[in-house]
Design a protein around this motif. Structure first.
Motif, PDB file in Angstrom:
ATOM      1  N   SER A 221     -32.193  98.186  73.853  1.00 51.34           N
ATOM      2  CA  SER A 221     -31.910  98.289  75.281  1.00 51.34           C
ATOM      3  C   SER A 221     -30.782  97.358  75.726  1.00 51.34           C
ATOM      4  O   SER A 221     -30.735  96.957  76.891  1.00 51.34           O
ATOM      5  N   VAL A 222     -29.899  96.975  74.828  1.00 52.68           N
ATOM      6  CA  VAL A 222     -28.803  96.102  75.217  1.00 52.68           C
ATOM      7  C   VAL A 222     -27.707  96.915  75.888  1.00 52.68           C
ATOM      8  O   VAL A 222     -27.607  98.130  75.717  1.00 52.68           O
ATOM      9  N   LYS A 223     -26.859  96.227  76.672  1.00 54.68           N
ATOM     10  CA  LYS A 223     -25.692  96.854  77.287  1.00 54.68           C
ATOM     11  C   LYS A 223     -24.452  96.515  76.472  1.00 54.68           C
ATOM     12  O   LYS A 223     -24.324  95.404  75.957  1.00 54.68           O
ATOM     13  N   VAL A 224     -23.556  97.459  76.394  1.00 54.22           N
ATOM     14  CA  VAL A 224     -22.343  97.294  75.594  1.00 54.22           C
ATOM     15  C   VAL A 224     -21.134  97.335  76.520  1.00 54.22           C
ATOM     16  O   VAL A 224     -20.976  98.279  77.301  1.00 54.22           O
ATOM     17  N   PHE A 225     -20.291  96.309  76.424  1.00 55.15           N
ATOM     18  CA  PHE A 225     -19.060  96.243  77.203  1.00 55.15           C
ATOM     19  C   PHE A 225     -17.875  96.281  76.251  1.00 55.15           C
ATOM     20  O   PHE A 225     -17.941  95.777  75.135  1.00 55.15           O
ATOM     21  N   SER A 226     -16.775  96.886  76.709  1.00 54.07           N
ATOM     22  CA  SER A 226     -15.597  97.029  75.853  1.00 54.07           C
ATOM     23  C   SER A 226     -14.355  96.634  76.628  1.00 54.07           C
ATOM     24  O   SER A 226     -14.290  96.770  77.856  1.00 54.07           O
ATOM     25  N   SER A 227     -13.345  96.121  75.886  1.00 60.68           N
ATOM     26  CA  SER A 227     -12.086  95.748  76.523  1.00 60.68           C
ATOM     27  C   SER A 227     -11.186  96.948  76.755  1.00 60.68           C
ATOM     28  O   SER A 227     -10.081  96.812  77.302  1.00 60.68           O
ATOM     29  N   GLU A 228     -11.609  98.129  76.346  1.00 58.30           N
ATOM     30  CA  GLU A 228     -10.823  99.332  76.590  1.00 58.30           C
ATOM     31  C   GLU A 228     -10.772  99.620  78.083  1.00 58.30           C
ATOM     32  O   GLU A 228     -11.665  99.229  78.842  1.00 58.30           O
ATOM     33  N   PHE A 229      -9.727 100.317  78.478  1.00 56.93           N
ATOM     34  CA  PHE A 229      -9.589 100.646  79.896  1.00 56.93           C
ATOM     35  C   PHE A 229      -9.140 102.092  80.029  1.00 56.93           C
ATOM     36  O   PHE A 229      -8.627 102.698  79.091  1.00 56.93           O
ATOM     37  N   THR A 230      -9.348 102.619  81.218  1.00 56.42           N
ATOM     38  CA  THR A 230      -8.956 103.989  81.507  1.00 56.42           C
ATOM     39  C   THR A 230      -7.538 104.018  82.044  1.00 56.42           C
ATOM     40  O   THR A 230      -7.196 103.270  82.961  1.00 56.42           O
ATOM     41  N   ALA A 231      -6.699 104.858  81.470  1.00 55.79           N
ATOM     42  CA  ALA A 231      -5.315 104.962  81.935  1.00 55.79           C
ATOM     43  C   ALA A 231      -5.259 105.441  83.376  1.00 55.79           C
ATOM     44  O   ALA A 231      -6.095 106.222  83.829  1.00 55.79           O
ATOM     45  N   ASP A 232      -4.248 104.930  84.127  1.00 54.80           N
ATOM     46  CA  ASP A 232      -4.035 105.309  85.527  1.00 54.80           C
ATOM     47  C   ASP A 232      -5.236 104.971  86.397  1.00 54.80           C
ATOM     48  O   ASP A 232      -5.547 105.680  87.362  1.00 54.80           O
ATOM     49  N   ALA A 233      -5.956 103.899  86.061  1.00 51.58           N
ATOM     50  CA  ALA A 233      -7.111 103.503  86.879  1.00 51.58           C
ATOM     51  C   ALA A 233      -7.067 102.012  87.161  1.00 51.58           C
ATOM     52  O   ALA A 233      -8.074 101.336  87.143  1.00 51.58           O
ATOM     53  N   ASN A 234      -5.849 101.475  87.404  1.00 54.14           N
ATOM     54  CA  ASN A 234      -5.673 100.066  87.727  1.00 54.14           C
ATOM     55  C   ASN A 234      -6.219  99.141  86.634  1.00 54.14           C
ATOM     56  O   ASN A 234      -6.703  98.048  86.906  1.00 54.14           O
ATOM     57  N   ASP A 235      -6.139  99.608  85.395  1.00 49.84           N
ATOM     58  CA  ASP A 235      -6.585  98.818  84.247  1.00 49.84           C
ATOM     59  C   ASP A 235      -8.044  98.396  84.335  1.00 49.84           C
ATOM     60  O   ASP A 235      -8.451  97.378  83.771  1.00 49.84           O
ATOM     61  N   ASP A 236      -8.865  99.173  85.049  1.00 49.16           N
ATOM     62  CA  ASP A 236     -10.293  98.863  85.090  1.00 49.16           C
ATOM     63  C   ASP A 236     -10.910  99.129  83.727  1.00 49.16           C
ATOM     64  O   ASP A 236     -10.646 100.139  83.087  1.00 49.16           O
ATOM     65  N   GLN A 237     -11.766  98.187  83.301  1.00 53.58           N
ATOM     66  CA  GLN A 237     -12.455  98.389  82.031  1.00 53.58           C
ATOM     67  C   GLN A 237     -13.430  99.544  82.143  1.00 53.58           C
ATOM     68  O   GLN A 237     -13.912  99.888  83.217  1.00 53.58           O
ATOM     69  N   LEU A 238     -13.717 100.128  80.990  1.00 51.73           N
ATOM     70  CA  LEU A 238     -14.693 101.202  80.966  1.00 51.73           C
ATOM     71  C   LEU A 238     -16.057 100.671  81.360  1.00 51.73           C
ATOM     72  O   LEU A 238     -16.396  99.519  81.100  1.00 51.73           O
ATOM     73  N   LEU A 239     -16.849 101.504  82.013  1.00 53.25           N
ATOM     74  CA  LEU A 239     -18.190 101.102  82.422  1.00 53.25           C
ATOM     75  C   LEU A 239     -19.040 100.781  81.205  1.00 53.25           C
ATOM     76  O   LEU A 239     -18.849 101.330  80.117  1.00 53.25           O
ATOM     77  N   SER A 240     -19.980  99.883  81.402  1.00 51.19           N
ATOM     78  CA  SER A 240     -20.838  99.491  80.289  1.00 51.19           C
ATOM     79  C   SER A 240     -21.716 100.656  79.857  1.00 51.19           C
ATOM     80  O   SER A 240     -22.072 101.527  80.645  1.00 51.19           O
ATOM     81  N   THR A 241     -22.062 100.663  78.588  1.00 50.63           N
ATOM     82  CA  THR A 241     -22.967 101.659  78.037  1.00 50.63           C
ATOM     83  C   THR A 241     -24.158 100.945  77.407  1.00 50.63           C
ATOM     84  O   THR A 241     -24.119  99.732  77.177  1.00 50.63           O
TER      85      THR A 241
END
Length: 267
Positions: free
Chosen positions: A122-142
Motif C-alpha cells: 500500500s505504498v505510494k510511488v512518486f516519480s521525477s517524470e513530468f507531463t509535457a506542456d503542463a508547466n513541468d508538473d510532476q506526474l501524480l503519485s501512484t
C-alpha cells in the motif's frame, strides 16, 4: 547486402542488475459462451429492427473493456476483478419492404467477475517524470496496489435471433451502467441517453463466444543476471533499388493457390 545477425547472448554473466518490472502474481483464462445478449440500437437502427422479419449476425468486435479492482474483505491478498465488455455487433436485417438485407450495427454489454491473488502492498510511488506542456508538473503519485490486465480475442459470432422485447430471455432496463464517451463516439453519438431503459417493440439477441486472460500484476524491483549490452549486429536496410527486384525476392505463395490439407496444418 546487409548481414542479418541476431543479438548474440554471451556465455558468462557479467553482473546482477536491479530492474523495475510488472510482475504477474495471478492469472486465469476463460472460454465464455455468452448466450442471448441483447443488442441495443440507435433510433434509426431500431426503426429498421421494428420492421424486420429476420436477422443474421455477420461479426462482432470488442470496443472497450472497463476493469475495476476491489480488495476482498477478510481474505488477505485477494481481489475481485469486475470486467465489463462492450461489443459492436454487425447484423444483416431482412425487412418486409425489401429482399436485400440492410446492414446495421448495435451495442451489446457483458459483465463478469473473477477473484485473483494480488499480494499485499500500500505504498505510494512518486516519480521525477513530468507531463509535457503542463508547466513541468510532476506526474501524480501512484500506488503499488495490483493492476488488472485483460486480454480478449475477437468474439466469435455464433447466433442471432429476432424477438419481441420481454419475450426473449431478457427484459428492458436490466443494465444499470453509464456509457463511456468512447462507446458513444464509436456509434457517432447515435445512441440515445435512455438506451438501456427504452421500450422497443422488437429486440435482437445474439450469442457470442469469447476467450479471455485476466491477470493481476504489481510494480516490483527484481534482480536479474545481465550478460552485456545488446548492441544490434544488423545494418539498417535503406535499399531503394528497383521495386521489381524486391518483388523477385518474394517466394511464390503456393499455399494461396493450393490450400494445405488438415494434416499439413496440424503438423
Amino acid at each position: 547486402m546487409p548481414e542479418n545477425k541476431s543479438c548474440q547472448i554471451p556465455s558468462k554473466v557479467r553482473e546482477a542488475v536491479c530492474i523495475d518490472a510488472d510482475r504477474v502474481y495471478d492469472s486465469c483464462a476463460d472460454k465464455d459462451c455468452l448466450a442471448d445478449l441483447r443488442v441495443y440500437f440507435g433510433d434509426e437502427a431500431q426503426e429498421i429492427i421494428d420492421d424486420a422479419i429476420n436477422v443474421r449476425v455477420r461479426n462482432a468486435e470488442v470496443l472497450n473493456c472497463l476493469i475495476d479492482v476491489e480488495k476482498v474483505p477478510f481474505n488477505n491478498g485477494c481481489y475481485t476483478v469486475d470486467i465489463t465488455f462492450f461489443f459492436r455487433v454487425n447484423l444483416d436485417v431482412f425487412t418486409r419492404s425489401g429482399t436485400n438485407p440492410v446492414g446495421i450495427s448495435g451495442l451489446s454489454v457483458f459483465s463478469k467477475k473473477c477473484v485473483l491473488y494480488g499480494s499485499e502492498g500500500s505504498v505510494k510511488v512518486f516519480s521525477s517524470e513530468f507531463t509535457a506542456d503542463a508547466n513541468d508538473d510532476q506526474l501524480l503519485s501512484t500506488s503499488t496496489n495490483p493492476r488488472a490486465k485483460v486480454q480478449v480475442a475477437e468474439p466469435v459470432a455464433l447466433d442471432a435471433k429476432l424477438c419481441r422485447t420481454c419475450e426473449c430471455s431478457f427484459c428492458a432496463g436490466d443494465i444499470n451502467i453509464t456509457l463511456p464517451r468512447s462507446i458513444r463516439c464509436a456509434f457517432n453519438d447515435s445512441l440515445p441517453a435512455n438506451l438501456f431503459a427504452r421500450q422497443c417493440e422488437k429486440s435482437v439477441a445474439v450469442t457470442l463466444g469469447i476467450f479471455t486472460i485476466v491477470q493481476l500484476e504489481r510494480d516490483v524491483q527484481m534482480l536479474i543476471p545481465a550478460y552485456d549490452f545488446c548492441i544490434p549486429k544488423k545494418e539498417c536496410n535503406c535499399n531503394t533499388d528497383d521495386p521489381c527486384d524486391a518483388f523477385r525476392k518474394i517466394c511464390f505463395p503456393v499455399d494461396e493457390f493450393f490450400p494445405p490439407n488438415q494434416d499439413n496444418i496440424n503438423s
